[in-house]
Write a protein that holds these residues in place. Structure first.
Motif, PDB file in Angstrom:
ATOM      1  N   VAL A 400      12.135  43.729  16.532  1.00 30.17           N
ATOM      2  CA  VAL A 400      13.135  44.723  16.952  1.00 30.17           C
ATOM      3  C   VAL A 400      13.953  44.185  18.116  1.00 30.17           C
ATOM      4  N   SER A 401      13.279  43.585  19.086  1.00 23.56           N
ATOM      5  CA  SER A 401      14.036  43.142  20.281  1.00 23.56           C
ATOM      6  C   SER A 401      14.912  41.931  19.959  1.00 23.56           C
ATOM      7  N   VAL A 402      14.460  41.050  19.070  1.00 27.40           N
ATOM      8  CA  VAL A 402      15.292  39.853  18.799  1.00 27.40           C
ATOM      9  C   VAL A 402      16.562  40.251  18.059  1.00 27.40           C
ATOM     10  N   ILE A 403      16.478  41.281  17.235  1.00 26.27           N
ATOM     11  CA  ILE A 403      17.684  41.773  16.550  1.00 26.27           C
ATOM     12  C   ILE A 403      18.655  42.349  17.577  1.00 26.27           C
ATOM     13  N   GLN A 404      18.104  43.117  18.497  1.00 27.03           N
ATOM     14  CA  GLN A 404      18.954  43.721  19.541  1.00 27.03           C
ATOM     15  C   GLN A 404      19.607  42.629  20.381  1.00 27.03           C
ATOM     16  N   ARG A 405      18.850  41.619  20.730  1.00 27.43           N
ATOM     17  CA  ARG A 405      19.407  40.533  21.555  1.00 27.43           C
ATOM     18  C   ARG A 405      20.440  39.718  20.769  1.00 27.43           C
ATOM     19  N   ALA A 406      20.134  39.468  19.503  1.00 31.16           N
ATOM     20  CA  ALA A 406      21.070  38.685  18.676  1.00 31.16           C
ATOM     21  C   ALA A 406      22.417  39.387  18.539  1.00 31.16           C
ATOM     22  N   ASN A 407      22.352  40.736  18.486  1.00 29.08           N
ATOM     23  CA  ASN A 407      23.599  41.522  18.345  1.00 29.08           C
ATOM     24  C   ASN A 407      24.300  41.768  19.668  1.00 29.08           C
ATOM     25  N   ASN A 408      23.650  41.422  20.768  1.00 29.06           N
ATOM     26  CA  ASN A 408      24.212  41.719  22.081  1.00 29.06           C
ATOM     27  C   ASN A 408      25.261  40.677  22.477  1.00 29.06           C
ATOM     28  N   THR A 409      26.378  40.652  21.736  1.00 27.55           N
ATOM     29  CA  THR A 409      27.450  39.676  21.953  1.00 27.55           C
ATOM     30  C   THR A 409      28.744  40.246  21.393  1.00 27.55           C
ATOM     31  N   PRO A 410      29.906  39.914  21.998  1.00 23.55           N
ATOM     32  CA  PRO A 410      31.159  40.416  21.415  1.00 23.55           C
ATOM     33  C   PRO A 410      31.529  39.703  20.109  1.00 23.55           C
ATOM     34  N   PHE A 411      30.842  38.562  19.851  1.00 26.33           N
ATOM     35  CA  PHE A 411      31.107  37.824  18.614  1.00 26.33           C
ATOM     36  C   PHE A 411      30.342  38.439  17.438  1.00 26.33           C
ATOM     37  N   GLY A 412      30.668  38.027  16.244  1.00 22.62           N
ATOM     38  CA  GLY A 412      29.937  38.497  15.056  1.00 22.62           C
ATOM     39  C   GLY A 412      30.252  37.625  13.853  1.00 22.62           C
ATOM     40  N   LEU A 413      30.268  36.300  14.051  1.00 25.28           N
ATOM     41  CA  LEU A 413      30.711  35.439  12.944  1.00 25.28           C
ATOM     42  C   LEU A 413      29.607  35.161  11.944  1.00 25.28           C
ATOM     43  N   ALA A 414      28.497  34.542  12.416  1.00 21.43           N
ATOM     44  CA  ALA A 414      27.474  34.097  11.466  1.00 21.43           C
ATOM     45  C   ALA A 414      26.087  34.431  11.998  1.00 21.43           C
ATOM     46  N   ALA A 415      25.079  34.225  11.144  1.00 21.50           N
ATOM     47  CA  ALA A 415      23.679  34.436  11.569  1.00 21.50           C
ATOM     48  C   ALA A 415      22.767  33.736  10.575  1.00 21.50           C
ATOM     49  N   GLY A 416      21.620  33.270  11.092  1.00 20.67           N
ATOM     50  CA  GLY A 416      20.642  32.641  10.199  1.00 20.67           C
ATOM     51  C   GLY A 416      19.261  33.179  10.505  1.00 20.67           C
ATOM     52  N   VAL A 417      18.424  33.297   9.439  1.00 25.91           N
ATOM     53  CA  VAL A 417      17.040  33.746   9.608  1.00 25.91           C
ATOM     54  C   VAL A 417      16.129  32.839   8.803  1.00 25.91           C
ATOM     55  N   PHE A 418      15.074  32.355   9.452  1.00 32.14           N
ATOM     56  CA  PHE A 418      14.079  31.548   8.742  1.00 32.14           C
ATOM     57  C   PHE A 418      12.739  32.270   8.766  1.00 32.14           C
ATOM     58  N   THR A 419      12.239  32.628   7.616  1.00 28.65           N
ATOM     59  CA  THR A 419      10.933  33.256   7.442  1.00 28.65           C
ATOM     60  C   THR A 419      10.575  33.182   5.966  1.00 28.65           C
ATOM     61  N   ASN A 420       9.264  33.217   5.677  1.00 25.01           N
ATOM     62  CA  ASN A 420       8.867  33.268   4.265  1.00 25.01           C
ATOM     63  C   ASN A 420       8.508  34.677   3.836  1.00 25.01           C
ATOM     64  N   ASP A 421       8.726  35.619   4.743  1.00 27.14           N
ATOM     65  CA  ASP A 421       8.500  37.038   4.413  1.00 27.14           C
ATOM     66  C   ASP A 421       9.823  37.596   3.899  1.00 27.14           C
ATOM     67  N   ILE A 422       9.917  37.715   2.562  1.00 28.71           N
ATOM     68  CA  ILE A 422      11.217  38.004   1.945  1.00 28.71           C
ATOM     69  C   ILE A 422      11.764  39.358   2.375  1.00 28.71           C
ATOM     70  N   GLN A 423      10.858  40.330   2.585  1.00 28.58           N
ATOM     71  CA  GLN A 423      11.360  41.641   3.007  1.00 28.58           C
ATOM     72  C   GLN A 423      11.875  41.578   4.448  1.00 28.58           C
ATOM     73  N   ARG A 424      11.135  40.849   5.282  1.00 31.24           N
ATOM     74  CA  ARG A 424      11.589  40.722   6.669  1.00 31.24           C
ATOM     75  C   ARG A 424      12.942  40.011   6.705  1.00 31.24           C
ATOM     76  N   ALA A 425      13.115  38.991   5.890  1.00 27.90           N
ATOM     77  CA  ALA A 425      14.372  38.227   5.883  1.00 27.90           C
ATOM     78  C   ALA A 425      15.558  39.155   5.650  1.00 27.90           C
TER      79      ALA A 425
END
Ligand code: TXE
Length: 488
Positions: A400-425
């Motif tokens: 929850v906190s990493v999503i909030q921190r990742a979004n805490n920027t005026p930019f919004g161009l790209a994003a990447g997620v690495f996990t083998n938990d398909i639902q979490r991805a």
């Protein structure tokens, strides 16, 4: 002073300016001038708009299949000349030949091919309304202007001209003053392929020429690629004549690596997303959030591969995979971000020293790949787009906190997620405010996939069928099949 001097390209041929004004273009890998370019003066600019409006009449009167065939002929020429065009991009940008030969021309040609194939499929619609009926037409906009950045000069010219021309528009394109030659070569290829005179004109210069285009009443649309600050100026000026805009702007994108990620893959993504094209890529994942459980293992792998696999050197050497930054001024700007990271307490893990370079490259604008760890969200290198080979590694331990921190920027161009938990991805990606997202991948940008930013990172899209909407306008036609009722 180089004896080689190129001109603007208007109405299917090179056109001299009347002022004699030129600007110098430097090879970033040597620091030496390679040619001069004539700046578009008012005579050239007026001729460019006049011929683009005339060219639009001819081009939009053709049917989409005819336009498609001509654009496909240009695609063949681009692919045949891949090496020659790639070398031009290397000398203008300082990027490695092994990149330019594999990506820059190919990705440009692929997009023109995609839209040449898609445009003949553009359709309107029709509905019966009882006695009467209406139908819609998807019509071109007219004269579009493209303004490009310097990191992928030819690709950007192709990504803007492809959809514009496929939909029947004409285009006046201004490349970045740092990297003006690729667009001229594209213009010559379009003419050779049969694109009518005036349908693709190239005007050269810096902000002043860009401003002239964004304010001209004879231009219907601006498609801009560049920094957020510049984008806002472009959009504000385009508003004076109510132009349509596409804005492809900067980013400070998050790459989130969970504790169950394949770390070798995650390291590949982090290196691609920070060191490909020496870090001069708008979609770069420059904020690397690593789960604290795997941080040490991630950093060990990362540093080992930087040491072993990054070959900085002469960009024309096929072994080189890490080239020079675009200019001395940009190098100074990136160095200032490195200095701020040090003073703000980030830990520098590599990049302190520059490897030896061949003699002819010692005047080039080289900076080694640099990694900072123990970064915190408030640090300058975490908040601002550096557009250089500087990776910021941040810890996290909670989704929850990493999503909030990742979004805490005026930019919004790209994003990447690495996990083998398909639902979490998918759960995480769906919550990230970004227009271009990758799961267990990073940087892939096929012609079929629309790209563009949320928030300050942009407006509109490039590539993908979505982009046809940005280069056509809808006309509704109502057909009265009987007497018109009127109370008057
Ligand atoms: O941009 P600048 P640069 C972004 C990248 C970075 C920037 C780097 O993230 O922020 O581009 O490119 C012209 N009116 N992207 O330094 O300085 C200028 O001459 C009209 C995002 O070139 O903004 C140049 O041709 N034009 C992208 C162009 O604008 C003006 C992918 C860009 O210049 C002008 C690649 C003005 N007032 C890079 N001032 C994406 N999102 O896809 C300058 N120009």
């Amino acid at each position: 002073m180089s004896h080689l001097c190129y001109k603007n390209y208007v109405n299917g041929r090179f056109m001299a300016n009347t002022t004699g004004e030129t600007f110098s273009v430097v090879n970033p890998a040597t620091g030496k001038e390679i040619y001069q370019m004539e700046t578009a003066d008012n005579t050239v600019l007026a001729a460019a708009v006049k011929s683009a409006r005339q060219g639009f009449k001819v081009w939009s009167a053709m049917d989409a299949v005819q336009r498609s065939r001509i654009l496909m002929a240009a695609v063949v020429l681009l692919r045949e000349r891949n090496h020659e065009l790639a070398c031009i991009e290397v000398r203008d940008t300082g990027k490695p030949l092994q990149e330019a030969a594999a990506v820059d021309v190919v990705s440009g040609a692929d997009v023109i091919e995609f839209f040449a194939g898609a445009a003949p499929g553009i359709e309107g619609s029709q509905q019966d309304l009882g006695r009467d009926f209406y139908y819609t037409r998807r019509e071109p906009l007219g004269v579009c202007a493209g303004i490009g950045a310097w990191n992928y000069p030819l690709q950007i010219a192709c990504w803007k001209s492809g959809p514009a021309l496929a939909c029947g528009n004409s285009m006046i394109f201004k490349p970045s003053e740092e990297t003006p030659l690729g667009a001229l070569k594209l213009a010559q290829i379009f003419t050779e392929a049969g694109v009518p005179d005036g349908v693709f004109n190239v005007v050269q210069g810096a902000a002043r020429v860009g401003q002239w285009l964004t304010g001209h009443p004879g231009i219907e649309k601006i498609s801009f690629t560049g920094e957020v600050g510049t984008g806002k100026k472009v959009m504000a000026r385009a508003a004076s004549t109510l132009k349509d805009v596409t804005m492809e702007l900067g980013g400070k994108s998050p790459l989130i690596i969970f504790e169950d990620a394949d770390l070798d893959q995650a390291v590949s993504a982090a290196m691609l997303g920070n060191f490909y094209t020496q870090g001069e890529v708008c979609t770069n994942g420059t904020r690397v959030f690593v789960h604290e459980q795997v941080k040490i293992a991630f950093l060990e792998k990362l540093l080992g591969r930087i040491q072993a696999n990054i070959k900085m050197g002469d960009p024309m050497d096929p072994e080189t995979n890490f080239g020079a930054l675009i200019s001395e001024a940009h190098k100074v700007k990136v160095l200032s971000y490195i200095e701020s990271a040090r003073t703000e307490g980030a830990i520098q893990l590599c990049g302190q020293t520059c490897p030896d370079l061949p003699l002819e490259n010692q005047g080039g604008f080289f900076l080694p790949p640099t990694v900072f760890t123990d970064c915190t969200d408030g640090m300058t290198l975490v908040k601002e787009e550096i557009f250089g080979p500087v990776m910021a590694v941040l810890d996290f331990n909670d989704e929850v906190s990493v999503i909030q921190r990742a979004n805490n920027t005026p930019f919004g161009l790209a994003a990447g997620v690495f996990t083998n938990d398909i639902q979490r991805a998918h759960r995480v990606i769906h919550q990230l405010a970004a227009g271009i997202c990758w799961i267990n991948a990073y940087g892939n940008s096929p012609a079929q996939m629309p790209v563009g930013g949320y928030k300050n990172s942009g407006i509109g899209r490039e590539n993908g069928l979505e982009t046809l909407r940005h280069y056509t306008q809808v006309k509704s036609v109502y057909m009265g099949m009987g007497p018109l009722e009127s109370p008057f």
